[in-house]
Design a protein around this motif. Structure first.
Motif, mmCIF file in Angstrom:
data_model
loop_
_atom_site.group_PDB
_atom_site.id
_atom_site.type_symbol
_atom_site.label_atom_id
_atom_site.label_comp_id
_atom_site.label_asym_id
_atom_site.label_seq_id
_atom_site.Cartn_x
_atom_site.Cartn_y
_atom_site.Cartn_z
ATOM 1 N N LYS A 120 -2.066 95.119 -62.820
ATOM 2 C CA LYS A 120 -0.796 95.774 -62.492
ATOM 3 C C LYS A 120 -0.901 97.290 -62.601
ATOM 4 C CE LYS A 120 4.053 95.957 -63.727
ATOM 5 N NZ LYS A 120 5.038 95.648 -64.759
ATOM 6 N N SER A 121 -1.690 97.765 -63.538
ATOM 7 C CA SER A 121 -1.827 99.214 -63.741
ATOM 8 C C SER A 121 -2.469 99.919 -62.549
ATOM 9 C CB SER A 121 -2.644 99.498 -65.003
ATOM 10 O OG SER A 121 -3.947 98.949 -64.879
ATOM 11 N N ALA A 122 -3.127 99.161 -61.654
ATOM 12 C CA ALA A 122 -3.785 99.756 -60.481
ATOM 13 C C ALA A 122 -2.896 99.763 -59.238
ATOM 14 C CB ALA A 122 -5.085 99.013 -60.185
ATOM 15 N N VAL A 123 -1.703 99.208 -59.348
ATOM 16 C CA VAL A 123 -0.794 99.135 -58.195
ATOM 17 C C VAL A 123 -0.263 100.524 -57.864
ATOM 18 C CG1 VAL A 123 1.454 98.259 -57.419
ATOM 19 C CG2 VAL A 123 -0.123 96.750 -58.636
ATOM 20 N N ASP A 124 -0.180 100.799 -56.552
ATOM 21 C CA ASP A 124 0.448 102.035 -56.085
ATOM 22 C C ASP A 124 1.249 101.723 -54.822
ATOM 23 O OD1 ASP A 124 -1.357 101.946 -53.922
ATOM 24 O OD2 ASP A 124 -2.744 103.351 -54.864
ATOM 25 N N SER A 125 1.719 102.721 -54.144
ATOM 26 C CA SER A 125 2.599 102.525 -52.987
ATOM 27 C C SER A 125 1.884 101.996 -51.742
ATOM 28 C CB SER A 125 3.307 103.835 -52.658
ATOM 29 O OG SER A 125 2.342 104.817 -52.265
ATOM 30 N N THR A 126 0.568 101.837 -51.786
ATOM 31 C CA THR A 126 -0.149 101.320 -50.610
ATOM 32 C C THR A 126 -0.043 99.810 -50.495
ATOM 33 O OG1 THR A 126 -2.269 101.122 -51.774
ATOM 34 C CG2 THR A 126 -1.801 103.234 -50.675
ATOM 35 N N VAL A 127 0.468 99.146 -51.553
ATOM 36 C CA VAL A 127 0.608 97.685 -51.560
ATOM 37 C C VAL A 127 1.969 97.315 -52.135
ATOM 38 C CG1 VAL A 127 -1.869 97.217 -51.729
ATOM 39 C CG2 VAL A 127 -0.526 97.504 -53.820
ATOM 40 N N LYS A 128 2.342 96.038 -51.943
ATOM 41 C CA LYS A 128 3.618 95.532 -52.472
ATOM 42 C C LYS A 128 3.337 94.359 -53.408
ATOM 43 C CE LYS A 128 6.459 93.590 -49.466
ATOM 44 N NZ LYS A 128 7.581 93.231 -48.564
ATOM 45 N N VAL A 129 3.953 94.365 -54.571
ATOM 46 C CA VAL A 129 3.780 93.293 -55.547
ATOM 47 C C VAL A 129 4.749 92.156 -55.232
ATOM 48 C CG1 VAL A 129 3.944 92.689 -57.994
ATOM 49 C CG2 VAL A 129 3.040 94.916 -57.319
ATOM 50 N N VAL A 130 4.218 90.919 -55.170
ATOM 51 C CA VAL A 130 5.072 89.750 -54.921
ATOM 52 C C VAL A 130 5.104 88.801 -56.122
ATOM 53 C CG1 VAL A 130 4.936 89.813 -52.403
ATOM 54 C CG2 VAL A 130 3.187 88.555 -53.694
ATOM 55 N N LEU A 131 4.220 89.040 -57.100
ATOM 56 C CA LEU A 131 4.205 88.209 -58.304
ATOM 57 C C LEU A 131 3.449 88.939 -59.396
ATOM 58 C CD1 LEU A 131 4.719 85.366 -59.683
ATOM 59 C CD2 LEU A 131 2.457 84.734 -58.826
#
Length: 143
Positions: free
Chosen positions: A129-140
């Motif tokens: 989760k710490s690597a998520v940015d605006s280039t992707v969308k979290v679904v779970l």
């Protein structure tokens, strides 16, 4: 006395580091243009274990996996699908041998997974989760 204290301190620090790594949250990600807002662990497991080749949106799934050596992969399959690495490997060996399914595309790093998902509208993957940015969308979020 100081050597004993130093060793104890090192052991405690090491255990704390392992505990943090073991409790890292895993984010299941899709392309930001995907119409999906969320997925259940069962839906995600179906895609990553070859039970479904489509996403809930109806698009053909393009799953991206991390290497077997990645700790986040073990956590992902354990928490999202209730499977060990060995069970996942056995499942894919059986499906591949029978010609029933093709395993997820294995990428080297979380950055590669994120880039693949960001550039492919039908892609799905997982990263910390710490690597998520605006280039992707979290679904779970898998904890």
């Amino acid at each position: 006395m100081t050597i004993k204290f130093t060793l104890q301190s090192l052991v405690v620090a090491g255990l704390m580091t392992l505990a943090q790594a073991a409790s890292a949250q895993v984010a299941v990600i899709v392309n930001p243009k995907s119409p999906m807002a969320s997925m259940t662990p069962e839906q995600v497991a179906a895609v990553f274990l070859g039970k479904s080749n489509t996403l809930p949106s109806g698009a053909t799934a393009a799953p991206a996996d991390l290497p077997e050596s990645a700790a986040v992969r073990e956590q992902f399959y354990s928490k999202a699908a209730g499977k060990t690495g060995a069970q996942v490997k056995a499942t894919w060996a059986r499906l591949t041998f029978s010609g029933k399914a093709t395993p997820p595309k294995e990428l080297t790093t979380a950055a590669d997974v994120k880039k693949f998902v960001a550039n492919n509208p039908d892609a799905i993957g997982y990263i910390e989760k710490s690597a998520v940015d605006s280039t992707v969308k979290v679904v779970l979020i898998v904890e």
